[in-house]
Scaffold this motif. Structure first.
Motif, PDB file in Angstrom:
ATOM      1  N   GLU A  19       0.821  -1.219   0.000  1.00 21.89           N
ATOM      2  CA  GLU A  19       0.000   0.000   0.000  1.00 21.89           C
ATOM      3  C   GLU A  19       0.853   1.266   0.000  1.00 21.89           C
ATOM      4  O   GLU A  19       0.373   2.347  -0.393  1.00 21.89           O
ATOM      5  N   VAL A  20       2.114   1.165   0.422  1.00 22.17           N
ATOM      6  CA  VAL A  20       2.984   2.345   0.469  1.00 22.17           C
ATOM      7  C   VAL A  20       3.254   2.880  -0.936  1.00 22.17           C
ATOM      8  O   VAL A  20       3.349   4.084  -1.149  1.00 22.17           O
ATOM      9  N   LEU A  21       3.366   1.994  -1.919  1.00 26.99           N
ATOM     10  CA  LEU A  21       3.584   2.456  -3.296  1.00 26.99           C
ATOM     11  C   LEU A  21       2.407   3.298  -3.774  1.00 26.99           C
ATOM     12  O   LEU A  21       2.597   4.343  -4.401  1.00 26.99           O
ATOM     13  N   SER A  22       1.195   2.871  -3.464  1.00 26.44           N
ATOM     14  CA  SER A  22       0.012   3.654  -3.847  1.00 26.44           C
ATOM     15  C   SER A  22       0.038   5.035  -3.201  1.00 26.44           C
ATOM     16  O   SER A  22      -0.288   6.037  -3.829  1.00 26.44           O
ATOM     17  N   LEU A  23       0.475   5.077  -1.948  1.00 29.84           N
ATOM     18  CA  LEU A  23       0.558   6.359  -1.248  1.00 29.84           C
ATOM     19  C   LEU A  23       1.575   7.281  -1.914  1.00 29.84           C
ATOM     20  O   LEU A  23       1.328   8.471  -2.096  1.00 29.84           O
ATOM     21  N   THR A  24       2.735   6.732  -2.303  1.00 28.16           N
ATOM     22  CA  THR A  24       3.761   7.575  -2.915  1.00 28.16           C
ATOM     23  C   THR A  24       3.353   8.038  -4.312  1.00 28.16           C
ATOM     24  O   THR A  24       3.689   9.150  -4.716  1.00 28.16           O
ATOM     25  N   VAL A  25       2.641   7.191  -5.044  1.00 30.31           N
ATOM     26  CA  VAL A  25       2.142   7.604  -6.365  1.00 30.31           C
ATOM     27  C   VAL A  25       1.138   8.744  -6.213  1.00 30.31           C
ATOM     28  O   VAL A  25       1.181   9.741  -6.955  1.00 30.31           O
ATOM     29  N   ALA A  26       0.238   8.613  -5.247  1.00 27.40           N
ATOM     30  CA  ALA A  26      -0.736   9.690  -4.997  1.00 27.40           C
ATOM     31  C   ALA A  26      -0.024  10.977  -4.594  1.00 27.40           C
ATOM     32  O   ALA A  26      -0.402  12.075  -5.028  1.00 27.40           O
ATOM     33  N   ALA A  27       1.012  10.847  -3.777  1.00 23.99           N
ATOM     34  CA  ALA A  27       1.772  12.034  -3.362  1.00 23.99           C
ATOM     35  C   ALA A  27       2.445  12.690  -4.555  1.00 23.99           C
ATOM     36  O   ALA A  27       2.458  13.919  -4.681  1.00 23.99           O
ATOM     37  N   ALA A  28       3.023  11.889  -5.454  1.00 26.65           N
ATOM     38  CA  ALA A  28       3.694  12.442  -6.635  1.00 26.65           C
ATOM     39  C   ALA A  28       2.701  13.184  -7.532  1.00 26.65           C
ATOM     40  O   ALA A  28       3.006  14.255  -8.074  1.00 26.65           O
TER      41      ALA A  28
END
Length: 447
Positions: free
Chosen positions: A316-325
């Motif tokens: 789930e951390v990858l999804s969070l970082t994509v949303a942040a980007a």
């Protein structure tokens, strides 16, 4: 009439600036050829290029436009150029202070003007996202009937800040942040142009790099900083602007930043996230932000670290970082620092696994060594005529017809039977995956 002949406005309503105006105002492009960084909107045949054609051409029937982009990318300049190119009357309103009455007054005057002289009116609304729904509604009739050509500027996503009826009646054009080369061109032009510094000052290489970094892809900010740095140099009786003058202008100490620093700090940043030292990761993030590193570059590094070093231990951390980007690209600095901090903290504190990263590299290594024979016949495509006669798809077991929805049959080529690429760890979510992967492999081996 030159925009810079006198203070006030000219006969077309376009602001005209004196030599006492700020440098960023004096250096505002007078022609489309002086515009930097938005070539995707200004190439031949592009909608904005047509709008910049003289009145009486096809541009006369062009719809209104909404310019969406970060500060200092040329939104106001493009509005001025549209008005000048078509000899249209120009009216500027700020959504911060204007109300519905101001809009109605502009529209009424525009209708009288077009009836009396045929002259079109360009209404430029800065920060249109600050208009309420009722204020935006007041623009609709004049846009639909083309009593005015609306050019609305916004730094926020119009999909969320501009009402749908106004969006559907306008062309949405996205302006890109200025690149380092664009900023450098603006600085060099300001140094030598008669409207600017007239060749009286020069820049050292370090001062130029500092101005480019500190501008944050904002053309207006770069010229404002240059003017302040020149003032600081003048107070010291210097005609060469050095990094110390830029530092004084910026009112804070610059982080020393060269190519080595760029790579060294970025490396330390990634290794701190990988090593789960959240405080060090935030420290290096702050150093990059303070040095003017592109926030999009930082966001990409964080996404890569989430995929490579966190992986399936906390997917789930990858999804969070994509949303942040994505949010960083929409919002920009300085607010983007908060999003970056959240993403960095999430990556640094997450359980770690590089098993997915190692799995694909192991598979690629086998391919590059020539391993990987023919696809087993029962897995080959059997949908075209004659495929069955070749044995394609025969004896294939549909997974959902098998116990546990796992079909025990050969999937890998013959020369790779038994090869293991993915080896999950006992960290985080992968602790459960370890048991499941072993269970699946046991079921697949029961044939």
């Amino acid at each position: 009439m030159d925009l810079f002949e006198s203070q006030g406005v000219n006969e077309s309503g376009i602001p005209a600036f004196s030599s006492q105006a700020p440098l960023a105002v004096r250096m505002r492009p007078r022609t489309v050829d002086e515009v930097e960084g938005q070539q995707h909107l200004l190439e031949q045949g592009a909608p904005l290029r047509r709008l910049l054609q003289p009145q009486g051409t096809s541009s006369a029937a062009l719809s209104s436009v909404i310019l969406w982009g970060p500060p200092g990318t040329g939104k106001t300049t493009l509005a001025y150029l549209v008005a000048r190119a078509g000899q249209r009357f120009f009216v500027e309103l700020s959504a911060v202070s204007a109300g519905v009455k101001d809009i109605r007054d502009v529209v009424a005057a525009a209708k009288r003007r077009i009836a009396a002289t045929g002259q079109e009116t360009v209404l430029f609304v800065d920060e249109v996202h600050r208009f309420s729904k009722s204020q935006q509604d007041a623009l609709l009739p004049s846009v639909e009937n083309r009593w005015i050509t609306l050019i609305a500027a916004t730094t926020e996503n119009p999909s969320f800040s501009v009402i749908s009826p106004l969006l559907s009646r306008s062309l949405l054009l996205t302006l890109h942040p200025l690149g380092a080369h664009d900023i450098e061109v603006l600085l060099e032009r300001a140094l030598v142009d008669e409207r600017g510094l007239q060749g009286k000052w020069s820049l050292t290489e370090m001062a130029r790099e500092a101005l480019i970094r500190l501008s944050g892809a904002d053309g207006r900010k770069s010229l404002t900083l240059l003017e302040a740095a020149v003032a600081a140099a003048s107070e010291m009786d210097a005609t060469t602007v050095d990094v110390e003058h830029v530092e004084a202008a910026a009112n804070h100490a610059l982080v020393r930043w060269d190519k080595d620093q760029h790579y060294d700090v970025a490396s330390a940043f990634i290794k701190s996230m990988r090593g789960s030292d959240v405080d060090a990761a935030v420290h290096y993030l702050a150093r990059m932000i303070e040095a003017g590193e592109d926030p999009r570059f930082i966001a990409r590094r964080v996404m890569i670290c989430a995929a490579e070093d966190v992986g399936m231990a906390a997917p789930e951390v990858l999804s969070l970082t994509v949303a942040a980007a994505q949010a960083v690209a929409m919002i920009g600095m300085p607010e983007a620092r908060i999003l970056l901090s959240e993403a960095v903290i999430a990556v640094a504190t997450a359980p770690k696994s590089n098993a997915a990263y190692q799995a694909i590299d192991r598979a690629l290594a086998d391919i590059r060594e020539g391993k990987g024979g023919p696809v087993p016949l029962h897995l080959r495509d059997a949908h075209y005529s004659g495929a069955r006669q070749l044995g394609h798809g025969q004896e294939y077991v549909y997974a959902h017809d098998a116990p546990h929805h796992v079909a025990a049959q050969q999937y890998l080529p013959d020369d790779l039977l038994g090869r293991r690429y993915y080896e999950p760890t006992a960290n985080g979510n992968e602790a459960m995956l370890t048991k499941r992967v072993q269970m699946l492999r046991d079921l697949l081996d029961m044939r």
